[in-house]
Design a protein around this motif. Structure first.
Motif, PDB file in Angstrom:
ATOM      1  N   PHE A 139      47.969  92.436  55.344  1.00 44.56           N
ATOM      2  CA  PHE A 139      48.511  91.328  56.373  1.00 44.56           C
ATOM      3  C   PHE A 139      49.779  90.621  56.006  1.00 44.56           C
ATOM      4  CE2 PHE A 139      43.841  91.155  57.676  1.00 44.56           C
ATOM      5  CZ  PHE A 139      44.176  91.139  59.218  1.00 44.56           C
ATOM      6  N   PHE A 182      52.128  93.534  57.433  1.00 44.21           N
ATOM      7  CA  PHE A 182      52.241  93.454  58.754  1.00 44.21           C
ATOM      8  C   PHE A 182      52.904  92.465  59.421  1.00 44.21           C
ATOM      9  CE2 PHE A 182      47.397  95.269  59.529  1.00 44.21           C
ATOM     10  CZ  PHE A 182      47.850  96.417  59.369  1.00 44.21           C
ATOM     11  N   GLU A 183      53.000  91.351  58.522  1.00 39.92           N
ATOM     12  CA  GLU A 183      53.793  90.114  59.010  1.00 39.92           C
ATOM     13  C   GLU A 183      55.410  90.556  58.959  1.00 39.92           C
ATOM     14  OE1 GLU A 183      52.894  85.834  58.476  1.00 39.92           O
ATOM     15  OE2 GLU A 183      52.543  86.629  56.572  1.00 39.92           O
ATOM     16  N   ARG A 218      52.696  91.809  63.853  1.00 39.81           N
ATOM     17  CA  ARG A 218      52.942  90.816  63.396  1.00 39.81           C
ATOM     18  C   ARG A 218      52.465  89.624  63.925  1.00 39.81           C
ATOM     19  NH1 ARG A 218      58.163  92.736  64.471  1.00 39.81           N
ATOM     20  NH2 ARG A 218      58.493  90.911  66.004  1.00 39.81           N
ATOM     21  N   ALA A 267      48.814  89.688  62.553  1.00 39.22           N
ATOM     22  CA  ALA A 267      48.770  89.129  61.215  1.00 39.22           C
ATOM     23  C   ALA A 267      49.071  87.568  60.891  1.00 39.22           C
ATOM     24  CB  ALA A 267      49.865  89.556  60.124  1.00 39.22           C
ATOM     25  N   ARG A 268      49.814  87.081  61.978  1.00 35.72           N
ATOM     26  CA  ARG A 268      50.020  85.569  62.006  1.00 35.72           C
ATOM     27  C   ARG A 268      48.687  84.736  62.611  1.00 35.72           C
ATOM     28  NH1 ARG A 268      51.691  82.071  59.380  1.00 35.72           N
ATOM     29  NH2 ARG A 268      53.034  83.481  58.585  1.00 35.72           N
ATOM     30  N   TYR A 322      45.811  86.085  62.103  1.00 39.14           N
ATOM     31  CA  TYR A 322      44.643  86.019  61.262  1.00 39.14           C
ATOM     32  C   TYR A 322      44.724  85.040  59.890  1.00 39.14           C
ATOM     33  CZ  TYR A 322      41.942  87.959  57.275  1.00 39.14           C
ATOM     34  OH  TYR A 322      41.305  88.202  56.085  1.00 39.14           O
ATOM     35  N   ILE A 323      46.165  85.031  59.732  1.00 34.04           N
ATOM     36  CA  ILE A 323      46.591  83.827  58.756  1.00 34.04           C
ATOM     37  C   ILE A 323      46.371  82.357  59.158  1.00 34.04           C
ATOM     38  CG2 ILE A 323      48.505  83.138  56.933  1.00 34.04           C
ATOM     39  CD1 ILE A 323      49.452  85.921  57.356  1.00 34.04           C
ATOM     40  N   ALA A 354      47.894  86.722  51.745  1.00 33.87           N
ATOM     41  CA  ALA A 354      48.971  87.302  52.520  1.00 33.87           C
ATOM     42  C   ALA A 354      50.370  86.409  52.759  1.00 33.87           C
ATOM     43  CB  ALA A 354      48.389  87.309  53.859  1.00 33.87           C
ATOM     44  N   ARG A 410      53.688  87.659  51.280  1.00 32.84           N
ATOM     45  CA  ARG A 410      54.959  87.846  52.218  1.00 32.84           C
ATOM     46  C   ARG A 410      56.134  87.208  51.504  1.00 32.84           C
ATOM     47  NH1 ARG A 410      57.324  84.393  55.265  1.00 32.84           N
ATOM     48  NH2 ARG A 410      55.872  82.745  54.633  1.00 32.84           N
TER      49      ARG A 410
END
Length: 212
Positions: free
Chosen positions: A37, A40-41, A49, A52-53, A55-56, A101, A105
């Motif tokens: 993820f 993905f971000e 993106r 991922a955002r 999910y996080i 994640a 990142r």
């Protein structure tokens, strides 16, 4: 404390094994999922993106116990029965992966953008550049915070006690109620947690120095 270890050694050993197993499984999968993820971000693909955002932000802001209880109580009502150990491990993995994640990142963003540009100029695709050039450098930057996340993961594994996961905390509660020696029991439990977390902490420090 010696009496606790002597009289309840088998329960403590079982709890220690369950905690260690849960921690190892959750550590491996949360690192893989969290890294995925994180990539993905930072990908040029907007859809990834956004996913991922979401999910996080969702799993980072929901308490671990709520996530675990969802898998322990709700999922069996509509899908299939899940035991406490599995529910706790899944919950711990999902919860920790959201924090990992963000950590990874930040490491990716710390790498000089020129590294990616240079890799692309030499014919590598974005994914190849990320895999071979950017990620190895990013992980070197984030070893200390990753180590903190791994230690928190071990401590958070005590959530299994709420879903009959037979971990250290669960067995500690059983022993405390049976022996009526609460202080000695939880001191023993704390020592057993230290046996897991201290070597992990020293190993992460060694890894940080070696890769510096």
């Amino acid at each position: 404390m010696i009496a606790i270890f002597h009289n309840y050694g088998s329960l403590l050993l079982q709890g220690f094994g369950q905690t260690l197993l849960c921690s190892v499984i959750a550590l491996i999968f949360s690192l893989v999922i969290g890294s995925m993820f994180a990539i993905f971000e930072t990908t040029p693909i907007k859809f990834l993106r956004v996913i991922a955002r979401i999910y996080i932000e969702v799993f980072r802001n929901i308490p671990l116990l709520v996530i675990t209880m969802f898998f322990y109580v709700v999922i069996p009502m509509f899908v299939t029965k899940i035991n406490g150990f599995t529910a706790g491990t899944i919950g711990l993995t999902i919860y920790t992966s959201a924090f990992i994640a963000e950590t990874v990142r930040s490491g990716i963003n710390s790498v000089d953008p020129g590294q990616m540009e240079g890799a692309r100029a030499n014919g590598l695709s974005w994914w190849q550049s990320m895999q071979h050039i950017v990620l190895p450098q990013a992980f070197r930057y984030v070893i200390p915070p990753l180590g903190n996340q791994f230690i928190n993961l071990v401590k958070n594994s005590s959530v299994l006690a709420f879903v009959a996961g037979f971990d250290l905390m669960y067995q500690g509660n059983v022993i405390a109620s049976d022996s009526l020696n609460t202080m000695s029991t939880y001191i023993c439990i704390g020592i057993l947690y230290l046996i897991i977390t201290l070597p992990l902490s020293y190993w992460m420090r060694y890894l940080e120095k070696k890769l510096a």
